[in-house]
Every structure is written in C-alpha cells, then in structure tokens.
Motif scaffolding. Structure first.
Motif, PDB file in Angstrom:
ATOM      1  N   SER A   4      -4.567  44.193 -27.542  1.00  0.00           N
ATOM      2  CA  SER A   4      -6.006  44.116 -27.296  1.00  0.00           C
ATOM      3  C   SER A   4      -6.524  45.532 -27.056  1.00  0.00           C
ATOM      4  CB  SER A   4      -6.308  43.209 -26.101  1.00  0.00           C
ATOM      5  OG  SER A   4      -5.717  43.721 -24.923  1.00  0.00           O
ATOM      6  N   TRP A   5      -7.813  45.716 -27.288  1.00  0.00           N
ATOM      7  CA  TRP A   5      -8.435  47.033 -27.179  1.00  0.00           C
ATOM      8  C   TRP A   5      -9.638  46.979 -26.250  1.00  0.00           C
ATOM      9  CZ3 TRP A   5      -6.627  51.349 -29.856  1.00  0.00           C
ATOM     10  CH2 TRP A   5      -5.644  51.106 -30.824  1.00  0.00           C
ATOM     11  N   PRO A  14     -11.830  43.359 -23.086  1.00  0.00           N
ATOM     12  CA  PRO A  14     -11.391  43.717 -24.439  1.00  0.00           C
ATOM     13  C   PRO A  14     -12.479  43.447 -25.483  1.00  0.00           C
ATOM     14  CG  PRO A  14      -9.724  42.381 -23.337  1.00  0.00           C
ATOM     15  CD  PRO A  14     -10.969  42.335 -22.487  1.00  0.00           C
ATOM     16  N   SER A  16     -13.075  42.595 -29.541  1.00  0.00           N
ATOM     17  CA  SER A  16     -12.388  42.045 -30.701  1.00  0.00           C
ATOM     18  C   SER A  16     -12.888  42.743 -31.953  1.00  0.00           C
ATOM     19  CB  SER A  16     -12.658  40.545 -30.813  1.00  0.00           C
ATOM     20  OG  SER A  16     -14.024  40.335 -31.127  1.00  0.00           O
ATOM     21  N   SER A  39      -5.589  50.680 -26.352  1.00  0.00           N
ATOM     22  CA  SER A  39      -4.975  49.368 -26.575  1.00  0.00           C
ATOM     23  C   SER A  39      -4.068  48.991 -25.410  1.00  0.00           C
ATOM     24  CB  SER A  39      -4.166  49.367 -27.876  1.00  0.00           C
ATOM     25  OG  SER A  39      -2.895  49.929 -27.676  1.00  0.00           O
ATOM     26  N   SER A  40      -3.754  47.716 -25.352  1.00  0.00           N
ATOM     27  CA  SER A  40      -2.873  47.207 -24.308  1.00  0.00           C
ATOM     28  C   SER A  40      -1.458  47.769 -24.441  1.00  0.00           C
ATOM     29  CB  SER A  40      -2.838  45.677 -24.362  1.00  0.00           C
ATOM     30  OG  SER A  40      -2.460  45.243 -25.661  1.00  0.00           O
TER      31      SER A  40
END
Length: 125
Positions: A4-5, A14, A16, A39-40
C-alpha cells in the motif's frame, strides 16, 4: 502481502491506484509540484512536475539512487520543476516524460508495484 502507498505529508491513509491521480492533480492545482509516496514495504515513489512534464522516480529504500522514467527521443530541457523546499530545477527532457504518461506510470506503480511493460526507464544504481 499487497503493498500500500501513502502520500507523504497527507496523513496515514493509503491511496489506491483509483484515487492517486485525483490526489496528484489536487496537489498540482494547489501549487505543490513535488509529491513523494511511501509504500508499506519501504519503497518511495517521487513525482515532480512543471505541469507539462514530470520526473518519476522509484527508490527501493532510503539512500537508493533508484530508477526513473525516460523519454529516449526527447531533446532539450525543461525548467519550472519546483521542489517543496523552494528550489527550482531544470531537467533534460529525456529524463522526464509528458505529464499524462507520468500519471499513468504512477497509477500503475501504485496499483501493481512495478513499471508498466511499455514504460521506458533507466536504473540509476
């Protein structure tokens, strides 16, 4: 695990691939031409624009020289890339891409985690 970002400075929610372009356009409309996403998994995605062209960079970790999108046939240079610290940059057009293409690259990376197959990019490591 799906990566996720988040947009740095916009809170922990986050983004999408479906909404990242809306977020980028909103930031550009408010004069914020530099956007960093994290990002994660610890990767970073940079988007810096002059509203016509954009530099798109993907870094694996802090300190990584990374990789960036290119426009191999482009000639000349463009200015007007304003960083969040107020610095004004100029880049060779071959190291940036038209903004519409840049939006597509960011959308794809956020959604799938990698450059699109048809993208031109170089590794700076």
């Amino acid at each position: 695990m799906i990566e996720s970002w988040v947009i740095n400075g916009d809170g922990p929610i986050p983004v999408s691939s479906a909404i990242v372009l809306e977020a980028l356009r909103s930031r550009i409309d408010s004069g914020r031409l530099e956007t960093w996403l994290t990002s994660s998994s610890g990767r970073s995605l940079a988007f810096v624009t002059n509203t016509e062209r954009a530099m798109v960079m993907l870094l694996e970790e802090e300190g990584d020289p990374g990789e960036h999108a290119v426009d191999p046939g482009a000639e000349g240079a463009s200015e007007g890339f304003v960083l969040s610290n107020g610095q004004h940059d100029e880049y060779p057009d071959q190291d940036t891409v038209p903004i519409g293409e840049a939006f597509g690259l960011v959308e794809h990376i956020v959604g799938r985690g990698s450059w699109p197959a048809e993208a031109s990019w170089v590794v700076d490591r």
